[in-house]
Structure formats: C-alpha cells, structure tokens
Design a protein around this motif. Sequence first.
Motif, mmCIF file in Angstrom:
data_model
loop_
_atom_site.group_PDB
_atom_site.id
_atom_site.type_symbol
_atom_site.label_atom_id
_atom_site.label_comp_id
_atom_site.label_asym_id
_atom_site.label_seq_id
_atom_site.Cartn_x
_atom_site.Cartn_y
_atom_site.Cartn_z
ATOM 1 N N VAL A 1 0.817 -1.215 0.003
ATOM 2 C CA VAL A 1 -0.085 -0.062 -0.051
ATOM 3 C C VAL A 1 0.889 1.165 -0.063
ATOM 4 C CG1 VAL A 1 -1.905 1.220 1.052
ATOM 5 C CG2 VAL A 1 -1.602 -1.418 1.307
ATOM 6 N N LEU A 2 0.506 2.281 -0.858
ATOM 7 C CA LEU A 2 1.127 3.429 -0.688
ATOM 8 C C LEU A 2 0.389 4.361 -0.116
ATOM 9 C CD1 LEU A 2 1.208 6.604 -2.362
ATOM 10 C CD2 LEU A 2 3.434 5.447 -1.927
ATOM 11 N N LEU A 3 1.023 5.094 0.798
ATOM 12 C CA LEU A 3 0.411 6.200 1.649
ATOM 13 C C LEU A 3 0.673 7.624 1.305
ATOM 14 C CD1 LEU A 3 1.246 4.609 5.341
ATOM 15 C CD2 LEU A 3 -0.638 3.970 3.617
ATOM 16 N N LEU A 4 -0.481 8.643 1.168
ATOM 17 C CA LEU A 4 -0.197 9.904 1.226
ATOM 18 C C LEU A 4 -1.152 10.600 2.292
ATOM 19 C CD1 LEU A 4 0.998 11.526 -1.173
ATOM 20 C CD2 LEU A 4 -1.459 12.297 -1.589
ATOM 21 N N PRO A 5 -0.374 10.787 3.409
ATOM 22 C CA PRO A 5 -1.055 11.411 4.555
ATOM 23 C C PRO A 5 -1.232 12.833 4.624
ATOM 24 C CG PRO A 5 0.945 10.338 5.377
ATOM 25 C CD PRO A 5 1.046 10.074 3.756
ATOM 26 N N SER A 6 -1.019 13.437 3.710
ATOM 27 C CA SER A 6 -0.627 14.940 3.990
ATOM 28 C C SER A 6 -1.997 15.520 4.445
ATOM 29 C CB SER A 6 -0.688 15.667 2.529
ATOM 30 O OG SER A 6 0.395 14.841 1.600
ATOM 31 N N TRP A 7 -1.723 16.719 5.032
ATOM 32 C CA TRP A 7 -3.066 17.520 5.865
ATOM 33 C C TRP A 7 -3.770 17.936 4.605
ATOM 34 C CZ3 TRP A 7 0.546 21.729 8.302
ATOM 35 C CH2 TRP A 7 1.384 21.009 9.338
ATOM 36 N N GLU A 8 -3.118 18.410 3.469
ATOM 37 C CA GLU A 8 -4.069 18.527 2.190
ATOM 38 C C GLU A 8 -2.874 18.427 1.278
ATOM 39 O OE1 GLU A 8 -5.478 22.611 1.859
ATOM 40 O OE2 GLU A 8 -3.352 23.676 1.804
ATOM 41 N N GLU A 9 -3.423 18.219 0.021
ATOM 42 C CA GLU A 9 -2.685 17.867 -1.306
ATOM 43 C C GLU A 9 -3.045 18.571 -2.612
ATOM 44 O OE1 GLU A 9 0.515 16.948 -2.760
ATOM 45 O OE2 GLU A 9 0.302 15.963 -0.838
ATOM 46 N N PRO A 10 -2.178 19.462 -2.837
ATOM 47 C CA PRO A 10 -2.724 20.137 -4.212
ATOM 48 C C PRO A 10 -3.102 19.117 -5.548
ATOM 49 C CG PRO A 10 -0.865 21.402 -3.159
ATOM 50 C CD PRO A 10 -1.186 19.972 -2.409
ATOM 51 N N PHE A 11 -2.136 18.135 -5.294
ATOM 52 C CA PHE A 11 -2.264 17.170 -6.334
ATOM 53 C C PHE A 11 -2.034 15.641 -5.802
ATOM 54 C CE2 PHE A 11 -0.658 14.645 -10.030
ATOM 55 C CZ PHE A 11 -1.797 14.459 -10.782
ATOM 56 N N GLY A 12 -0.732 15.400 -5.886
ATOM 57 C CA GLY A 12 -0.614 13.906 -5.487
ATOM 58 C C GLY A 12 0.089 12.993 -6.300
ATOM 59 N N ARG A 13 1.267 13.545 -6.936
ATOM 60 C CA ARG A 13 1.844 12.668 -7.953
ATOM 61 C C ARG A 13 2.202 11.460 -7.475
ATOM 62 N NH1 ARG A 13 5.631 12.941 -11.948
ATOM 63 N NH2 ARG A 13 5.229 15.033 -12.488
ATOM 64 N N ALA A 14 2.620 11.172 -6.245
ATOM 65 C CA ALA A 14 3.074 9.895 -5.836
ATOM 66 C C ALA A 14 1.791 8.703 -5.998
ATOM 67 C CB ALA A 14 3.397 9.835 -4.416
ATOM 68 N N LEU A 15 0.752 9.382 -5.901
ATOM 69 C CA LEU A 15 -0.582 8.436 -5.940
ATOM 70 C C LEU A 15 -0.510 7.862 -7.388
ATOM 71 C CD1 LEU A 15 -3.530 10.421 -4.203
ATOM 72 C CD2 LEU A 15 -2.222 8.530 -3.439
ATOM 73 N N VAL A 16 -0.304 8.964 -8.368
ATOM 74 C CA VAL A 16 -0.486 8.168 -9.686
ATOM 75 C C VAL A 16 0.434 7.420 -10.083
ATOM 76 C CG1 VAL A 16 -0.547 9.111 -12.263
ATOM 77 C CG2 VAL A 16 -1.584 10.516 -10.345
ATOM 78 N N GLU A 17 1.832 7.590 -9.539
ATOM 79 C CA GLU A 17 2.975 6.661 -9.879
ATOM 80 C C GLU A 17 2.586 5.215 -9.227
ATOM 81 O OE1 GLU A 17 6.453 10.043 -9.769
ATOM 82 O OE2 GLU A 17 6.006 9.074 -7.850
ATOM 83 N N ALA A 18 2.117 5.430 -8.094
ATOM 84 C CA ALA A 18 1.826 4.033 -7.329
ATOM 85 C C ALA A 18 0.481 3.075 -8.292
ATOM 86 C CB ALA A 18 1.220 4.168 -5.981
ATOM 87 N N MET A 19 -0.404 4.187 -8.611
ATOM 88 C CA MET A 19 -1.461 3.610 -9.304
ATOM 89 C C MET A 19 -1.037 3.037 -11.001
ATOM 90 S SD MET A 19 -4.300 6.580 -8.482
ATOM 91 C CE MET A 19 -4.781 6.483 -10.114
ATOM 92 N N ALA A 20 -0.300 3.774 -11.420
ATOM 93 C CA ALA A 20 0.426 3.190 -12.548
ATOM 94 C C ALA A 20 1.373 1.707 -12.452
ATOM 95 C CB ALA A 20 1.402 4.161 -13.490
ATOM 96 N N LEU A 21 1.686 1.425 -11.164
ATOM 97 C CA LEU A 21 2.372 0.376 -10.797
ATOM 98 C C LEU A 21 1.470 -0.838 -10.601
ATOM 99 C CD1 LEU A 21 5.628 1.785 -9.195
ATOM 100 C CD2 LEU A 21 5.643 0.528 -11.383
ATOM 101 N N GLY A 22 0.181 -0.323 -10.248
ATOM 102 C CA GLY A 22 -0.814 -1.276 -9.883
ATOM 103 C C GLY A 22 -0.716 -1.517 -8.365
ATOM 104 N N VAL A 23 -0.206 -0.485 -7.696
ATOM 105 C CA VAL A 23 -0.229 -0.541 -6.163
ATOM 106 C C VAL A 23 -1.384 0.162 -5.552
ATOM 107 C CG1 VAL A 23 1.137 0.076 -4.338
ATOM 108 C CG2 VAL A 23 2.356 -0.562 -6.092
#
Length: 388
Positions: A286-308
């Motif tokens: 699981v990839l975590l993105l626990p920001s208070w707020e996040e303008p975009f979230g590049r790491a999310l897209v990278e993880a999704m592209a990898l099937g995570v």
Amino acid sequence: MNVLYVNHTGVVSGGERSLLSLVAALPPEVAALVASPHGDLQEALDRLGVATTAITGTAGSLRLHPLHTPQALAELSRASLQVSRAARRHHADVVHANSIRAGIVAALARVSPAAKVVHVRDCLPPGPLSTATMRLIAATATTVLANSRYTAASVRALAPHARTEVVYNAVDLARWDPQRIDRAAARGALGEAGRRRVLLGVVAQLSPWKGQDTAIEALSLLRDAGVDAHLLLIGSAKFVARATRFDNEAYVTGLRRLVATAGLEDRVSWLGEREDVPQLMRALDVLLLPSWEEPFGRALVEAMALGVPVVSTNVGGPNEIVQHGREGLLVAPRQPAAWAEAIQRIADSPSLASEMGSAGRLTAQARFSVDHHVAATLAVYSRALERL
C-alpha cells in the motif's frame, strides 16, 4: 513556438519532475529554454539536451519577516531582470513560470509580447502577503495554470478574477510499468523489511504538511493489533533554509523521536532520496499519502501506474485522482486510527488489493499519460496567445 520556462529553485521536487517530463516530450516545433538556478534541475535538463540559462534563486517564504522578506524581494528582482533578458534572447512567445515564486518573477519581468502562463502547484495559506502575491500573479498572467481543480479554487479564493485552467500532472507510464519490474526481486532487495507481511511506503519530502507522523502513528497501531507491517519513508527534508514555511529539519528530528518512543526502529526504514523509486513502489502493498492537504498527489498516480493500492488524504487533489473504494481509499488526515483501519482493510483482502491495483493502472493510463499532459499544456499556450 518558443517557450521560456522559469523555475525558482535548482532543487528537484514534484514540480520540477513535472517540468522535466514536459520538456522531454515537447514536439520539435516547440523550442524550450529553461531559466533556473544552478543545481540538480539544470543537471537533469543537460542530460535531456534541453537548453538552460542561470537565474538567481530564492527560498523566500510568503510570510513577512524583517530579514528574509527584503532578501527574497531582492532575489526576485534580480531574477526578473535575468528572465527579461532571457525572454528577449529566446524571442519567447510564451513564458511559463513553473511555481508561485517563479510567477512573481514573471510578474516583475518585462517579456512583452509573450504570453505569461503561471503554473500554481501549491495552495497558499491565508494571509495578506499570500493574497497580495496571488492577486499580483492573477493581474499579470495571461493564464494561471493549476495542477487540480482544488488548487484552481484556492487561487480564485485569493484572486477571484484569475483566469484559471487545469492540467493534471503526468507520469511516464513506461517507467512506471509493473511488467518491467520483478516485484519479488524488489521485495528481496529490501532485506528484512521486504519479508514483512505488509509493506507500506510514503514517497514525499519530509515536511510537516506531508504527514509522515500520521503514517508512523498508524504503523504503531497496526503493530499493536498484531499486524506484521513495515514502513518505508522515501524522501528527505529538501527545503531547509530559514525562510521556508516549515522547520523541516526539526520535523525530521521529531519523527525520529516518535519512532524511537513507539519502539518502531526495526519497522521503519529511512531511505532518503532514491533513484530507484519505481522499484521501491512496486515492492509496496500500500502507498500512503497522509498529507494535511494535497494540491495534486503525484505519488498516487505513480503508485496507481504500478498497480499498487493507495490510501490517501481526502483533502485536496487526491479526490480528483482516486475514486474511494476503486483505486484505493480516501481518509481524513491526522487520524491515525482511521489510517490503520484503512490499511488493514486492504491488507486483509488480497482480492480487494488486486482489484484496486488493476483499477489504478487503468486510471493512470486513461488520464495521466505524458502525451495527454503535453497536448493539454500546448492547448493552454495556444489559448493564452489568442488572449493577447
């Protein structure tokens, strides 16, 4: 079309990675010149064969300070003169400022008859200087380009008359292709961490707003519940000048204290800046993105592209990337118990994890390709030129 790109720092972070992917994929009819301070960004551009010119950088915070504010204004003024000269030499049709600070530089620069496109990638905190900054940018930019609808709304909250457009960041789908990375080998390379039942990761600069403390606290709760989990912290405290908004070095010290107090030293790996992020992400459950707020979230897209599968903050741009329950789960920030529960929900259901991973890859392919990003950005330039 001649485009002058302006970046306020030579440090490579999320915005700079987006800039690198954009200029590397521009069609031959677009001539790019990047104005930035000396540093890692210029070196990366040199490797791509993209022309560069040096300008003065600034780490100035958008907060009034008796010492730092005058210094930042002097740096921005020098940079604006350098950008003015570079725009004339390059015969720029478009000046694309890659950040808010670069947008201030562009606002002060004389680049007529070029169109000014200012890329806003952050949501400024409320305050008189933030409002003045955004209104200056809105008044002088032909187009304010936001990385999400959430960011665009934050711009208009401070500068209601801003002419905003939205273009999402992209990822290189070939680099972030799960088929090219052996997951078992990626896990094996992590030693003891890779042998844990649940491998978690946060890929982000170490800064309070990125919420690594929430990930650590959630890990502690998982450990107490008998879950054999390990956390990779991938990234560093990139911005450590005194003028920056947060004391990132003190935050890292506090994170290490939190890990030690919870007795998690053997369950947290501090990996720093890495060139093998795709391999590290591919190893995750699981990839975590626990920001208070996040303008975009590049790491999310990278993880999704990898099937995570992902567990992300529900504040900001991630709402536009992740459909709750499809590619991952959206959770309120700063609530470790809720994060632990969401992680365990995915970890306890291999079928759910697999479905989320497959859905994430499809979403990344459909919405976040580099080709789509380049085409959308060039369309923004064309509309900006029509406004002149």
